[in-house]
Design a protein around this motif. Structure first.
Motif, PDB file in Angstrom:
ATOM      1  N   GLY A  87      -1.905 -20.630  31.209  1.00 49.42           N
ATOM      2  CA  GLY A  87      -2.676 -21.821  30.883  1.00 49.42           C
ATOM      3  C   GLY A  87      -2.587 -22.263  29.446  1.00 49.42           C
ATOM      4  N   LYS A  88      -2.133 -21.389  28.565  1.00 46.33           N
ATOM      5  CA  LYS A  88      -2.091 -21.749  27.150  1.00 46.33           C
ATOM      6  C   LYS A  88      -0.925 -22.701  26.883  1.00 46.33           C
ATOM      7  N   GLY A  89      -1.222 -23.787  26.179  1.00 45.17           N
ATOM      8  CA  GLY A  89      -0.183 -24.732  25.809  1.00 45.17           C
ATOM      9  C   GLY A  89       0.036 -25.847  26.801  1.00 45.17           C
ATOM     10  N   ALA A  90      -0.921 -26.091  27.688  1.00 48.48           N
ATOM     11  CA  ALA A  90      -0.735 -27.157  28.677  1.00 48.48           C
ATOM     12  C   ALA A  90      -0.499 -28.503  28.007  1.00 48.48           C
ATOM     13  N   ALA A  91      -1.145 -28.736  26.854  1.00 45.01           N
ATOM     14  CA  ALA A  91      -0.960 -29.992  26.127  1.00 45.01           C
ATOM     15  C   ALA A  91       0.061 -29.868  24.993  1.00 45.01           C
ATOM     16  N   PHE A  92       0.579 -28.666  24.774  1.00 36.30           N
ATOM     17  CA  PHE A  92       1.500 -28.407  23.659  1.00 36.30           C
ATOM     18  C   PHE A  92       2.407 -27.261  24.098  1.00 36.30           C
ATOM     19  N   PRO A  93       3.421 -27.541  24.926  1.00 38.93           N
ATOM     20  CA  PRO A  93       4.168 -26.470  25.599  1.00 38.93           C
ATOM     21  C   PRO A  93       4.803 -25.447  24.681  1.00 38.93           C
ATOM     22  N   VAL A  94       5.115 -25.800  23.434  1.00 40.32           N
ATOM     23  CA  VAL A  94       5.720 -24.807  22.550  1.00 40.32           C
ATOM     24  C   VAL A  94       4.754 -23.645  22.302  1.00 40.32           C
ATOM     25  N   TYR A  95       3.454 -23.907  22.408  1.00 42.73           N
ATOM     26  CA  TYR A  95       2.482 -22.825  22.260  1.00 42.73           C
ATOM     27  C   TYR A  95       2.592 -21.852  23.431  1.00 42.73           C
ATOM     28  N   SER A  96       2.921 -22.363  24.601  1.00 42.52           N
ATOM     29  CA  SER A  96       3.171 -21.487  25.746  1.00 42.52           C
ATOM     30  C   SER A  96       4.345 -20.557  25.455  1.00 42.52           C
ATOM     31  N   ASP A  97       5.423 -21.118  24.877  1.00 43.51           N
ATOM     32  CA  ASP A  97       6.584 -20.288  24.527  1.00 43.51           C
ATOM     33  C   ASP A  97       6.200 -19.196  23.527  1.00 43.51           C
ATOM     34  N   TRP A  98       5.356 -19.549  22.570  1.00 37.20           N
ATOM     35  CA  TRP A  98       4.938 -18.623  21.512  1.00 37.20           C
ATOM     36  C   TRP A  98       4.108 -17.477  22.089  1.00 37.20           C
ATOM     37  N   THR A  99       3.172 -17.803  22.977  1.00 35.89           N
ATOM     38  CA  THR A  99       2.336 -16.753  23.559  1.00 35.89           C
ATOM     39  C   THR A  99       3.144 -15.858  24.494  1.00 35.89           C
ATOM     40  N   ILE A 100       4.084 -16.438  25.223  1.00 36.36           N
ATOM     41  CA  ILE A 100       4.937 -15.612  26.086  1.00 36.36           C
ATOM     42  C   ILE A 100       5.748 -14.635  25.243  1.00 36.36           C
ATOM     43  N   ALA A 101       6.330 -15.128  24.148  1.00 34.26           N
ATOM     44  CA  ALA A 101       7.128 -14.255  23.284  1.00 34.26           C
ATOM     45  C   ALA A 101       6.291 -13.112  22.739  1.00 34.26           C
ATOM     46  N   SER A 102       5.054 -13.404  22.351  1.00 33.83           N
ATOM     47  CA  SER A 102       4.201 -12.351  21.806  1.00 33.83           C
ATOM     48  C   SER A 102       3.773 -11.366  22.882  1.00 33.83           C
ATOM     49  N   ALA A 103       3.383 -11.876  24.043  1.00 39.18           N
ATOM     50  CA  ALA A 103       2.970 -10.982  25.124  1.00 39.18           C
ATOM     51  C   ALA A 103       4.110 -10.045  25.532  1.00 39.18           C
ATOM     52  N   MET A 104       5.329 -10.557  25.533  1.00 37.90           N
ATOM     53  CA  MET A 104       6.481  -9.730  25.899  1.00 37.90           C
ATOM     54  C   MET A 104       6.736  -8.641  24.855  1.00 37.90           C
ATOM     55  N   ALA A 105       6.331  -8.898  23.603  1.00 46.38           N
ATOM     56  CA  ALA A 105       6.560  -7.919  22.530  1.00 46.38           C
ATOM     57  C   ALA A 105       5.395  -6.960  22.353  1.00 46.38           C
ATOM     58  N   TRP A 106       4.316  -7.163  23.089  1.00 46.23           N
ATOM     59  CA  TRP A 106       3.095  -6.416  22.831  1.00 46.23           C
ATOM     60  C   TRP A 106       3.218  -4.928  23.150  1.00 46.23           C
ATOM     61  N   SER A 107       3.918  -4.580  24.217  1.00 47.08           N
ATOM     62  CA  SER A 107       4.043  -3.155  24.574  1.00 47.08           C
ATOM     63  C   SER A 107       4.728  -2.376  23.459  1.00 47.08           C
ATOM     64  N   SER A 108       5.734  -2.989  22.836  1.00 42.73           N
ATOM     65  CA  SER A 108       6.430  -2.327  21.726  1.00 42.73           C
ATOM     66  C   SER A 108       5.502  -2.153  20.536  1.00 42.73           C
ATOM     67  N   LEU A 109       4.701  -3.184  20.233  1.00 44.67           N
ATOM     68  CA  LEU A 109       3.752  -3.069  19.126  1.00 44.67           C
ATOM     69  C   LEU A 109       2.746  -1.963  19.395  1.00 44.67           C
ATOM     70  N   ALA A 110       2.204  -1.916  20.609  1.00 43.45           N
ATOM     71  CA  ALA A 110       1.210  -0.893  20.946  1.00 43.45           C
ATOM     72  C   ALA A 110       1.801   0.505  20.805  1.00 43.45           C
ATOM     73  N   ALA A 111       3.009   0.701  21.318  1.00 43.54           N
ATOM     74  CA  ALA A 111       3.645   2.018  21.220  1.00 43.54           C
ATOM     75  C   ALA A 111       3.896   2.403  19.767  1.00 43.54           C
ATOM     76  N   GLU A 112       4.323   1.450  18.977  1.00 46.33           N
ATOM     77  CA  GLU A 112       4.601   1.691  17.556  1.00 46.33           C
ATOM     78  C   GLU A 112       3.336   2.101  16.813  1.00 46.33           C
ATOM     79  N   LEU A 113       2.242   1.376  17.052  1.00 41.36           N
ATOM     80  CA  LEU A 113       0.988   1.692  16.369  1.00 41.36           C
ATOM     81  C   LEU A 113       0.417   3.024  16.840  1.00 41.36           C
ATOM     82  N   GLU A 114       0.533   3.295  18.128  1.00 45.25           N
ATOM     83  CA  GLU A 114       0.018   4.565  18.645  1.00 45.25           C
ATOM     84  C   GLU A 114       0.801   5.744  18.080  1.00 45.25           C
ATOM     85  N   ASP A 115       2.115   5.590  17.939  1.00 41.58           N
ATOM     86  CA  ASP A 115       2.930   6.658  17.346  1.00 41.58           C
ATOM     87  C   ASP A 115       2.549   6.896  15.884  1.00 41.58           C
ATOM     88  N   LEU A 116       2.280   5.814  15.167  1.00 47.55           N
ATOM     89  CA  LEU A 116       1.955   5.926  13.746  1.00 47.55           C
ATOM     90  C   LEU A 116       0.569   6.510  13.501  1.00 47.55           C
TER      91      LEU A 116
END
Length: 369
Positions: A54-83
């Motif tokens: 639902g994010k970015g319905a009026a501004f689709p590039v925001y949808s692209d941005w949130t998808i990119a971040s959500a896809m990268a989130w597992s790596s961030l979580a693993a990195e922070l948990e390791d540290l």
């Protein structure tokens, strides 16, 4: 205090901490100014979703941005948990938006179809009540259907904030808790940041102070079009797990409590809650899941969202004060991965990024014209 740093990040909430961490892990000498819990920060009161649909319905590039971040989130979580050794309880089982009427369901379908038109691979499904009940067995009879996105998830956002602060330190970054920046001045090749405990010199400064960016921005050539919007949350007593997917307004935490949040108020007072609003949220939640009616509410609070004029992030560099940057958004949890690992490299290199460039202040100038 007269220490010198390459970067100064003003703001120690989720946005500022993600940026400071991203800088420190790339070897930059960074200092983060954190006003601490006396600040009006959204980081201590958010709903902790890592959310796409639902994010970015009026501004689709925001949808692209949130998808990119959500896809990268597992790596961030693993990195922070390791540290840090802190388990963030991040999960991505997919999330639902439940609809309490055919009109709600039809509107939801239209909004997501518009995002699908922008991105043919946009991941969502519309489910009728029969299909939904197979997944959410305790869903109430008033729910007529739902949308589902496999990229949606959640996290323990308080542990996320703690881990970002710890990881910053482990990468050699400096955090100055309780140091509110009172003034910003030019200092030869950089900036003097004045606090109640003295001045700190930085080559470059990043404003990530939420609502505080309005006052600070004026000192480095920014007119920051943000406002406060209050949201309220209630939390129930802890119960055995039954919600294995987050919803847009209901989620069960890793500790067992059920969080309910469904309000948007044009107000800037976060020291109280409205009982009519809390009652509305409770009634709506019980319609979605009748089993909630028997639970005791153990906590209520309100917090302030930081919203730009159009509701989307702002990433900008000052035209009058080179080396000063502005970063503001209301989705600090969802965008943490993008901020640490895509926005930061762009800030360091100065390289153009078509998505990041879409969130400049120029769009508001175009509106005014």
């Amino acid at each position: 205090m007269h220490d010198e740093f390459e970067y100064g990040v003003i703001g120690g909430g989720l946005v500022g901490a993600s940026l400071a961490y991203g800088l420190a892990k790339r070897g930059r000498k960074v200092v983060m100014f954190d006003e601490a819990d006396i600040a009006r920060r959204a980081s201590r009161g958010n709903f902790a979703l890592v959310w796409v649909q639902g994010k970015g319905a009026a501004f689709p590039v925001y949808s692209d941005w949130t998808i990119a971040s959500a896809m990268a989130w597992s790596s961030l979580a693993a990195e922070l948990e390791d540290l840090t050794g802190i388990h963030l309880h991040h999960r991505r089982p997919g999330g639902f938006v439940l609809c309490l009427g055919e009109d709600e369901l039809a509107e939801r379908a239209r909004d997501l179809a518009s995002l699908k038109a922008h991105n043919p691979d946009y991941p969502y499904e519309m489910l009728d009540r029969r299909e939904l009940a197979k997944v959410l067995r305790q869903v109430g009879p008033d729910v007529v259907g739902a949308s589902y996105c496999a990229l949606d998830g959640d996290v323990n956002s308080l542990l996320l904030l703690r881990s970002l602060h710890m990881a910053l330190a482990q990468h050699g970054g400096t955090s100055l808790p309780g140091r509110k920046v009172l003034d910003i001045g030019r200092d030869g090749r950089g900036f003097r940041l004045k606090t109640q405990s003295g001045e700190v010199h930085v080559d470059k400064v990043i404003l990530a102070a939420g609502l505080g960016n309005m006052e600070l921005g004026s000192k480095v050539g920014f007119d920051v079009p943000v406002r406060a919007q209050r949201g309220e949350i209630m939390v129930t007593e802890k119960i055995a797990p039954f919600l294995h997917h987050p919803m847009h307004i209901i989620r069960q935490t890793n500790e067992g409590g059920v969080m309910i949040g469904d309000s948007h108020e044009e107000a800037d007072d976060y020291n109280s809650v409205s009982m009519p609003i809390q009652s509305f949220m409770a009634r709506r939640a019980v319609r979605m899941f009748p089993c909630l009616e028997a639970l005791n509410v153990v906590r209520m609070w309100s917090a302030l969202r930081v919203l730009s004029r159009d509701g989307y992030p702002i990433y900008a560099q000052s035209s009058t004060h080179p080396g000063a940057y502005l970063v503001t958004c209301h989705s600090g949890v969802t965008l943490a991965a993008a901020h640490a690992d895509r926005l930061v490299p762009a800030l360091i290199s100065g390289a153009r990024d078509t998505i990041i460039d879409s969130f400049g202040l120029e769009r508001f100038h175009a509106e005014a014209a």
